[in-house]
Design an enzyme around this catalytic site. Structure first.
Site, PDB file in Angstrom:
ATOM      1  N   GLU A 115      -5.008  -4.847  10.604  1.00 49.97           N
ATOM      2  CA  GLU A 115      -3.982  -3.831  10.805  1.00 49.97           C
ATOM      3  C   GLU A 115      -4.252  -3.082  12.102  1.00 49.97           C
ATOM      4  O   GLU A 115      -5.071  -2.145  12.123  1.00 49.97           O
ATOM      5  CB  GLU A 115      -3.991  -2.826   9.650  1.00 49.97           C
ATOM      6  CG  GLU A 115      -3.733  -3.440   8.295  1.00 49.97           C
ATOM      7  CD  GLU A 115      -3.214  -2.414   7.296  1.00 49.97           C
ATOM      8  OE1 GLU A 115      -2.078  -2.589   6.823  1.00 49.97           O
ATOM      9  OE2 GLU A 115      -3.914  -1.427   7.007  1.00 49.97           O
ATOM     10  N   SER A 170       3.742  -1.952  10.263  1.00 48.38           N
ATOM     11  CA  SER A 170       5.195  -1.981  10.431  1.00 48.38           C
ATOM     12  C   SER A 170       5.825  -3.328  10.059  1.00 48.38           C
ATOM     13  O   SER A 170       6.769  -3.779  10.709  1.00 48.38           O
ATOM     14  CB  SER A 170       5.586  -1.579  11.860  1.00 48.38           C
ATOM     15  OG  SER A 170       5.152  -0.255  12.136  1.00 48.38           O
ATOM     16  N   LYS A 223       0.087   4.222  -0.222  1.00 50.19           N
ATOM     17  CA  LYS A 223      -0.567   5.398   0.406  1.00 50.19           C
ATOM     18  C   LYS A 223      -0.360   6.641  -0.478  1.00 50.19           C
ATOM     19  O   LYS A 223      -0.245   6.504  -1.689  1.00 50.19           O
ATOM     20  CB  LYS A 223      -0.049   5.589   1.826  1.00 50.19           C
ATOM     21  CG  LYS A 223      -0.172   4.302   2.646  1.00 50.19           C
ATOM     22  CD  LYS A 223       0.029   4.472   4.122  1.00 50.19           C
ATOM     23  CE  LYS A 223      -0.136   3.124   4.814  1.00 50.19           C
ATOM     24  NZ  LYS A 223      -0.026   3.211   6.271  1.00 50.19           N
ATOM     25  N   HIS A 243      -9.483   1.141   4.940  1.00 53.23           N
ATOM     26  CA  HIS A 243      -8.201   1.309   5.634  1.00 53.23           C
ATOM     27  C   HIS A 243      -8.396   2.220   6.838  1.00 53.23           C
ATOM     28  O   HIS A 243      -9.206   3.154   6.784  1.00 53.23           O
ATOM     29  CB  HIS A 243      -7.158   1.907   4.678  1.00 53.23           C
ATOM     30  CG  HIS A 243      -5.770   1.850   5.245  1.00 53.23           C
ATOM     31  ND1 HIS A 243      -5.320   2.764   6.168  1.00 53.23           N
ATOM     32  CD2 HIS A 243      -4.759   0.971   5.051  1.00 53.23           C
ATOM     33  CE1 HIS A 243      -4.071   2.445   6.506  1.00 53.23           C
ATOM     34  NE2 HIS A 243      -3.708   1.359   5.848  1.00 53.23           N
ATOM     35  N   GLU A 302      -6.776   4.591   7.932  1.00 51.99           N
ATOM     36  CA  GLU A 302      -6.580   6.020   7.643  1.00 51.99           C
ATOM     37  C   GLU A 302      -7.836   6.616   7.009  1.00 51.99           C
ATOM     38  O   GLU A 302      -8.162   7.776   7.236  1.00 51.99           O
ATOM     39  CB  GLU A 302      -5.332   6.195   6.756  1.00 51.99           C
ATOM     40  CG  GLU A 302      -4.053   5.949   7.561  1.00 51.99           C
ATOM     41  CD  GLU A 302      -2.897   5.364   6.770  1.00 51.99           C
ATOM     42  OE1 GLU A 302      -2.929   5.398   5.529  1.00 51.99           O
ATOM     43  OE2 GLU A 302      -1.958   4.845   7.414  1.00 51.99           O
ATOM     44  N   GLY A 319       2.782   2.454  10.753  1.00 48.71           N
ATOM     45  CA  GLY A 319       3.724   3.562  10.595  1.00 48.71           C
ATOM     46  C   GLY A 319       4.433   3.959  11.882  1.00 48.71           C
ATOM     47  O   GLY A 319       5.050   5.017  11.959  1.00 48.71           O
ATOM     48  N   ASN A 348       0.864  -1.177   0.000  1.00 48.32           N
ATOM     49  CA  ASN A 348       0.000   0.000   0.000  1.00 48.32           C
ATOM     50  C   ASN A 348       0.904   1.232   0.000  1.00 48.32           C
ATOM     51  O   ASN A 348       1.493   1.564   1.019  1.00 48.32           O
ATOM     52  CB  ASN A 348      -0.904  -0.033   1.245  1.00 48.32           C
ATOM     53  CG  ASN A 348      -1.744   1.226   1.373  1.00 48.32           C
ATOM     54  OD1 ASN A 348      -1.796   2.055   0.450  1.00 48.32           O
ATOM     55  ND2 ASN A 348      -2.403   1.374   2.505  1.00 48.32           N
ATOM     56  N   GLY A 393       3.005  -1.060   4.235  1.00 49.77           N
ATOM     57  CA  GLY A 393       3.023   0.360   3.914  1.00 49.77           C
ATOM     58  C   GLY A 393       4.437   0.811   3.602  1.00 49.77           C
ATOM     59  O   GLY A 393       4.969   0.582   2.506  1.00 49.77           O
TER      60      GLY A 393
HETATM   61  P1  13P Z   1       3.208   0.531   7.597  1.00 47.84           P
HETATM   62  O1  13P Z   1       3.740  -0.740   7.016  1.00 47.84           O
HETATM   63  O2  13P Z   1       3.870   1.749   7.095  1.00 47.84           O
HETATM   64  O3  13P Z   1       3.121   0.470   9.104  1.00 47.84           O
HETATM   65  O4  13P Z   1       1.683   0.663   7.087  1.00 47.84           O
HETATM   66  C1  13P Z   1       0.839  -0.406   7.196  1.00 47.84           C
HETATM   67  C2  13P Z   1      -0.405  -0.115   6.452  1.00 47.84           C
HETATM   68  O5  13P Z   1      -1.192   0.734   6.845  1.00 47.84           O
HETATM   69  C3  13P Z   1      -0.648  -0.819   5.189  1.00 47.84           C
HETATM   70  O6  13P Z   1      -1.941  -0.606   4.723  1.00 47.84           O
END
Ligand code: 13P
Length: 251
Positions: free
Chosen positions: A167, A213, A11, A95, A97, A173, A9, A234
């Site tokens: 997640e 992560s 983002k 997601h 976010e 992140g 992803n 991510g």
């Molecule tokens: P990270 O791998 O940056 O923690 O993000 C995970 C994520 O939200 C994937 O959709």
């Protein structure tokens, strides 16, 4: 046997040139991988470029969102038809976010999942608890509610196509990963709930990715858990070599 599925992803990162560079670097690194399903989810503006570059390769294309509506007066939205037109086979839905910053609800997730399935797009449905929810012992309530409501539009004979991504919001992140035991515990609870809803055979066929992560250094241990069938990556998916290492850890 569930085929492991690793998706990146991206983002809100990468202009078109950067996206092309990233996918061109990734392709040769994973060209010989046959036993792991691989997808990347660029921003909408990069889908066309990436789509052209991955043609004929073992990398699939995912959108980061999908409209629940087919067409018309929905400013800023992108329909399933448009995603298919550009070569998308998958769409990330719900997601954290989107839920946190853009008011996405379980009800909206269910509608988007319906639109995806109606158009032959595989939904990657994200669920996960916040730190406050985990600390107050609400993890299972929250995650299983998101599963029940978010998948309420899925019929039994469609379930095996749906991908779930667990997640935990506190791991996204932050560099803080759920331990393999913590993740496995939630994945097992999700699968038990899926079995209740869709029957044991469908639940066994459904892939549940872990996200939060994930890095080359922790991927193997996480992916070694019984109910962890892949990863939604991510940050580490923005570097071809790192993402390729995670993909290889899933073999
Ligand atoms: P990270 O791998 O940056 O923690 O993000 C995970 C994520 O939200 C994937 O959709």
């Amino acid at each position: 046997m569930r085929k492991p599925f690793i998706a990146g992803n991206w983002k809100m990162n990468n202009t078109r040139a950067a996206a092309r560079e990233l996918v061109a670097a990734l392709k040769p690194l994973v060209a010989d991988v046959k036993d792991v399903e691989i997808a990347v989810a660029p921003t909408f503006t990069c889908l066309q470029d990436v789509s052209e570059l991955i043609k004929g390769s073992n990398i699939e294309l995912s959108a980061q969102n999908i409209s629940y509506a087919a067409s018309g007066a929905y400013t800023g939205e992108i329909s399933a038809d448009m995603l298919k037109d550009v070569g998308c086979t998958h769409a990330i839905i719900g997601h954290s976010e989107r839920r946190q910053y853009f008011g996405e609800t379980d009800e909206g997730v269910a509608k988007r999942v319906r639109a995806a399935l109606d158009n032959g797009i595989i939904p990657i449905v994200c669920v996960g608890e916040s730190l406050a929810e985990r600390e107050s012992g609400k993890t299972f309530d929250v995650v299983l509610r998101q599963i029940v409501n978010g998948l309420s539009s899925v019929k039994n004979d469609e379930a095996a196509r749906v991908v779930v991504a667990y997640e935990p919001v506190w791991a996204i992140g932050t560099g803080k990963t759920a331990t393999p035991d913590q993740a496995q515990e939630v994945h097992a609870a999700i699968r038990a709930k899926l079995a209740e809803i869709f029957g044991a055979d469908n639940a066994e066929a459904m892939r549940i990715q872990y996200g939060g992560s994930v890095k080359a250094s922790n991927a193997k241990e996480l992916l070694g858990q019984k109910d962890i069938d892949g990863a939604l990556v991510g940050g580490a998916s923005l570097k071809a070599a790192d993402f390729a290492e995670i993909i290889k850890a899933a073999r």
